[in-house]
Design a protein around this motif. Structure first.
Motif, PDB file in Angstrom:
ATOM      1  N   PRO A  33       0.782  -1.146  -0.113  1.00 49.15           N
ATOM      2  CA  PRO A  33      -0.131   0.071   0.104  1.00 49.15           C
ATOM      3  C   PRO A  33       0.814   0.991  -0.096  1.00 49.15           C
ATOM      4  CG  PRO A  33       0.194  -1.117   2.187  1.00 49.15           C
ATOM      5  CD  PRO A  33       0.905  -1.885   1.301  1.00 49.15           C
ATOM      6  N   ALA A  34       0.112   2.421  -0.441  1.00 48.33           N
ATOM      7  CA  ALA A  34       1.028   3.601  -0.270  1.00 48.33           C
ATOM      8  C   ALA A  34       1.240   4.454   0.973  1.00 48.33           C
ATOM      9  CB  ALA A  34       0.103   4.848  -1.319  1.00 48.33           C
ATOM     10  N   PHE A  84      14.288   5.840 -15.263  1.00 53.75           N
ATOM     11  CA  PHE A  84      13.727   5.170 -14.043  1.00 53.75           C
ATOM     12  C   PHE A  84      14.871   4.445 -13.411  1.00 53.75           C
ATOM     13  CE2 PHE A  84      13.582   2.746 -17.754  1.00 53.75           C
ATOM     14  CZ  PHE A  84      13.708   1.292 -17.281  1.00 53.75           C
ATOM     15  N   MET A  85      14.454   3.868 -12.399  1.00 54.97           N
ATOM     16  CA  MET A  85      15.462   3.038 -11.407  1.00 54.97           C
ATOM     17  C   MET A  85      15.156   1.589 -11.206  1.00 54.97           C
ATOM     18  SD  MET A  85      15.895   5.746  -8.338  1.00 54.97           S
ATOM     19  CE  MET A  85      17.001   4.804  -7.268  1.00 54.97           C
ATOM     20  N   GLY A  86      15.877   0.775 -11.905  1.00 55.26           N
ATOM     21  CA  GLY A  86      15.734  -0.625 -11.490  1.00 55.26           C
ATOM     22  C   GLY A  86      14.493  -1.141 -12.210  1.00 55.26           C
ATOM     23  N   TYR A  87      13.320  -1.674 -11.804  1.00 56.64           N
ATOM     24  CA  TYR A  87      12.103  -2.227 -12.066  1.00 56.64           C
ATOM     25  C   TYR A  87      11.155  -1.072 -12.828  1.00 56.64           C
ATOM     26  CZ  TYR A  87       7.837  -5.056 -11.860  1.00 56.64           C
ATOM     27  OH  TYR A  87       6.716  -5.704 -12.032  1.00 56.64           O
ATOM     28  N   TYR A  88      10.820  -1.268 -13.836  1.00 58.66           N
ATOM     29  CA  TYR A  88      10.047  -0.222 -14.334  1.00 58.66           C
ATOM     30  C   TYR A  88       8.789  -0.785 -14.359  1.00 58.66           C
ATOM     31  CZ  TYR A  88       7.848   2.652 -17.857  1.00 58.66           C
ATOM     32  OH  TYR A  88       6.886   3.477 -18.526  1.00 58.66           O
ATOM     33  N   SER A  89       7.924  -0.051 -13.306  1.00 59.26           N
ATOM     34  CA  SER A  89       6.632  -0.294 -13.312  1.00 59.26           C
ATOM     35  C   SER A  89       5.497   0.763 -13.820  1.00 59.26           C
ATOM     36  CB  SER A  89       6.540  -0.343 -11.560  1.00 59.26           C
ATOM     37  OG  SER A  89       6.505   0.981 -11.163  1.00 59.26           O
ATOM     38  N   TYR A 105      10.625   9.216  -7.036  1.00 54.04           N
ATOM     39  CA  TYR A 105      10.845   8.062  -6.110  1.00 54.04           C
ATOM     40  C   TYR A 105      10.899   8.752  -4.619  1.00 54.04           C
ATOM     41  CZ  TYR A 105      11.996   5.109 -10.177  1.00 54.04           C
ATOM     42  OH  TYR A 105      11.985   4.637 -11.331  1.00 54.04           O
ATOM     43  N   GLU A 106      10.052   8.207  -3.790  1.00 57.60           N
ATOM     44  CA  GLU A 106      10.194   8.867  -2.389  1.00 57.60           C
ATOM     45  C   GLU A 106      11.128   7.949  -1.795  1.00 57.60           C
ATOM     46  OE1 GLU A 106       7.694   9.132   1.806  1.00 57.60           O
ATOM     47  OE2 GLU A 106       6.709   8.591  -0.175  1.00 57.60           O
ATOM     48  N   VAL A 138       4.829   5.209  -6.702  1.00 59.47           N
ATOM     49  CA  VAL A 138       3.484   4.762  -7.220  1.00 59.47           C
ATOM     50  C   VAL A 138       3.385   3.911  -8.587  1.00 59.47           C
ATOM     51  CG1 VAL A 138       0.930   5.365  -7.632  1.00 59.47           C
ATOM     52  CG2 VAL A 138       2.472   6.326  -5.902  1.00 59.47           C
ATOM     53  N   GLN A 139       2.707   2.780  -8.736  1.00 56.47           N
ATOM     54  CA  GLN A 139       2.812   2.290  -9.924  1.00 56.47           C
ATOM     55  C   GLN A 139       1.808   2.909 -10.968  1.00 56.47           C
ATOM     56  OE1 GLN A 139       1.335  -1.810  -9.808  1.00 56.47           O
ATOM     57  NE2 GLN A 139       1.056  -2.183 -11.860  1.00 56.47           N
ATOM     58  N   GLY A 140       2.484   3.217 -12.312  1.00 59.25           N
ATOM     59  CA  GLY A 140       1.587   3.901 -13.255  1.00 59.25           C
ATOM     60  C   GLY A 140       0.181   3.153 -13.320  1.00 59.25           C
ATOM     61  N   GLY A 141      -0.826   4.276 -13.192  1.00 57.04           N
ATOM     62  CA  GLY A 141      -2.215   4.111 -13.524  1.00 57.04           C
ATOM     63  C   GLY A 141      -2.736   3.345 -12.561  1.00 57.04           C
ATOM     64  N   VAL A 142      -1.958   2.669 -11.610  1.00 58.35           N
ATOM     65  CA  VAL A 142      -2.918   2.282 -10.126  1.00 58.35           C
ATOM     66  C   VAL A 142      -2.326   2.682  -8.863  1.00 58.35           C
ATOM     67  CG1 VAL A 142      -3.061  -0.014  -9.147  1.00 58.35           C
ATOM     68  CG2 VAL A 142      -2.337   0.281 -11.502  1.00 58.35           C
TER      69      VAL A 142
END
Length: 486
Positions: free
Chosen positions: A151-152, A248-253, A259-260, A274-278
């Motif tokens: 979660p956020a 971006f850094m590492g895994y592209y989501s 990035y916090e 935050v995941q793009g679109g979600v």
């Protein structure tokens, strides 16, 4: 009918009178906000021309500033810090009673002033003034949760945590991220053969990206754009890292390149985005300084292997504590149906949260020992599945789900929580399915097939099924590990 028309007439007369009164009082709505309301001035500070003082003279009740360097602020008089030379667009949004107005001005910083970045956040990330070639970070692949989703809120990817080296051969672990202080230069070295790891929803952003051999995500060819930069900004006590030019850094989501920063030391960094679109999904990542070797922790003593009574009746007799997990919870509650087979006053109200956050809802009993199931391996539990839950609507969003509607089901699972987010991979499960609603049922869960296992230290209760987005309310009672059969 005459009475109705008469009342309407009185209402209209009253409204006319009110309008006339407002007209007499010269009543009017607030004038719309204009660009003049968002005018602002800026002057260099006496300390250095790289610190700019901004001022807004308008009467706006909220004034939000964006400094063009990733930094933001709120107020009438604010300060922007510009360690690096360049041209920046500063935006002010002023909120007035009549709406909002926005203006933008361009400022030019002639020279670098690296004394402004002689603080821990800049030094830890880039190596600071003592590292002209910058500092290189790699994925902390040995750490549980180096990649995960949650979660956020919070600081841990509680929904999923990648285990040590779990994502080998995905184009992730050979990536190197270098941050240089001078020029804020960001360099992404994708290693050989020049691939990155991409979330399943965003494989289309990388044409020709093949899926990973045993999963849903993609291993994508990627050539980082030239002239990428990085910037740090602060909002209260939070720091944010932004990568320019779509980086971006590492895994592209699919997230925006912001990035916090949750953890930043000379050797370790944890971020989330935050995941793009979600918006409800946040991806967590951990990185370490290239060449850093974490000292292994002192080994913990092996937990005792034994069996004890396990019971909970919600009327005061209990020797366990329930731990909520992934949107599942249980609290003591008045029995909604005090009839056979359960006439006790208090029961447990089990809630399965709706949406993606509750897809894997459960509650857990985390024991301080490993369970010896050789003689005692049967649990009993009373359950009540209300008929008012929605067992019909398909709220699933993923094709891989076994079930897409809330299930008439109760599962007990035994897990080894030392495996963290991978505890499910070695669990054993006994499920009771197609259960009746609106009546108390006493269910039996027999783990005889796993009686010789010695690794279980967690009991999981899951009601309504798994990987299902529909929430629900259920009731449980009288959980008990049964005596050994004589």
């Amino acid at each position: 009918m005459k009475k109705i028309f008469f009342n309407i007439g009185l209402l209209c007369f009253g409204l006319l009178a009110l309008l006339a009164a407002c007209q007499d009082d010269d009543f009017s709505l607030s004038a719309p906000a204009t660009e003049a309301d968002a005018a602002f001035t800026f002057t260099p500070s006496s300390q250095t021309p790289n610190i700019i003082n901004f001022a807004s003279p308008s009467d706006g009740f909220i004034k939000r500033w964006s400094f063009g360097n990733g930094g933001t602020s709120v107020g009438d008089n604010v300060v922007g810090r510009y360690p690096f030379k360049g041209t920046y667009e500063v935006t002010l949004v002023v909120y007035m009673p009549g709406g909002s107005a926005t203006t933008t001005q361009t400022i030019t910083i002639a020279n670098d002033d690296l004394t402004l970045v002689d603080i821990d956040e800049y030094k830890f990330l880039s190596g600071g003034l003592d590292a002209p070639d910058g500092k290189t970070w790699v994925v902390d692949k040995e750490m549980l949760g180096h990649l995960g989703i949650g979660p956020a809120t919070g600081t841990w990817p509680e929904w999923y945590q990648a285990g040590p080296n779990e994502k080998a051969n995905r184009g992730l672990y050979d990536d190197e991220l270098t941050f240089q202080l001078a020029g804020s230069k960001f360099t992404y070295n994708t290693g050989e053969p020049g691939t990155v790891y991409v979330n399943a929803s965003y494989g289309g952003d990388f044409p020709g990206a093949p899926k990973e051999p045993d999963g849903n995500d993609y291993i994508a060819p990627y050539t980082p754009p030239a002239n990428q930069t990085w910037s740090l900004s602060q909002d209260g006590d939070k720091w944010f890292l932004t990568i320019s030019n779509g980086g971006f850094m590492g895994y592209y989501s699919g997230a925006a390149p912001v990035y916090e920063i949750l953890l930043l030391t000379p050797d370790e960094m944890q971020v989330r985005s935050v995941q793009g679109g979600v918006p409800g999904n946040v991806w967590y990542q951990r990185f370490i300084r290239k060449g850093f070797v974490r000292q292994p922790p002192e080994p913990e003593p092996e937990p005792e292997y034994k069996i004890e009574d396990i019971y909970e009746n919600f009327d005061g007799a209990s020797n366990v504590t329930f731990v909520p997990n992934s949107g599942g919870s249980v609290v003591t509650y008045d029995n909604p149906a005090p009839v056979p087979v359960n006439e006790t006053a208090k029961v447990g109200k089990y809630v399965k949260a709706p949406g993606g956050g509750g897809a894997f809802s459960n509650v857990q009993i985390q024991l301080p020992y490993k369970m010896d199931l050789r003689q005692r391996h049967v649990f009993k539990l009373k359950v009540f599945l209300p008929g008012y839950n929605d067992y019909i609507t398909d709220n699933g969003a993923e094709a891989w789900q076994s079930y897409r509607t809330l299930q008439h089901q109760v599962s007990l699972k035994l897990q080894d929580r030392t495996l963290g987010g991978n505890a499910y991979t070695t669990q054993v499960e006994v499920a009771q399915r197609t259960l009746e609603t609106d009546k108390w049922l006493e269910l039996t869960f027999d783990f005889d097939a796993a009686a010789n296992r010695t690794d279980f230290d967690t009991i999981v209760i899951q009601v309504g099924g798994e990987a299902i987005y529909t929430g629900g309310i259920f009731f449980i009672d009288d959980l008990a590990l049964q005596p050994a059969v004589q």
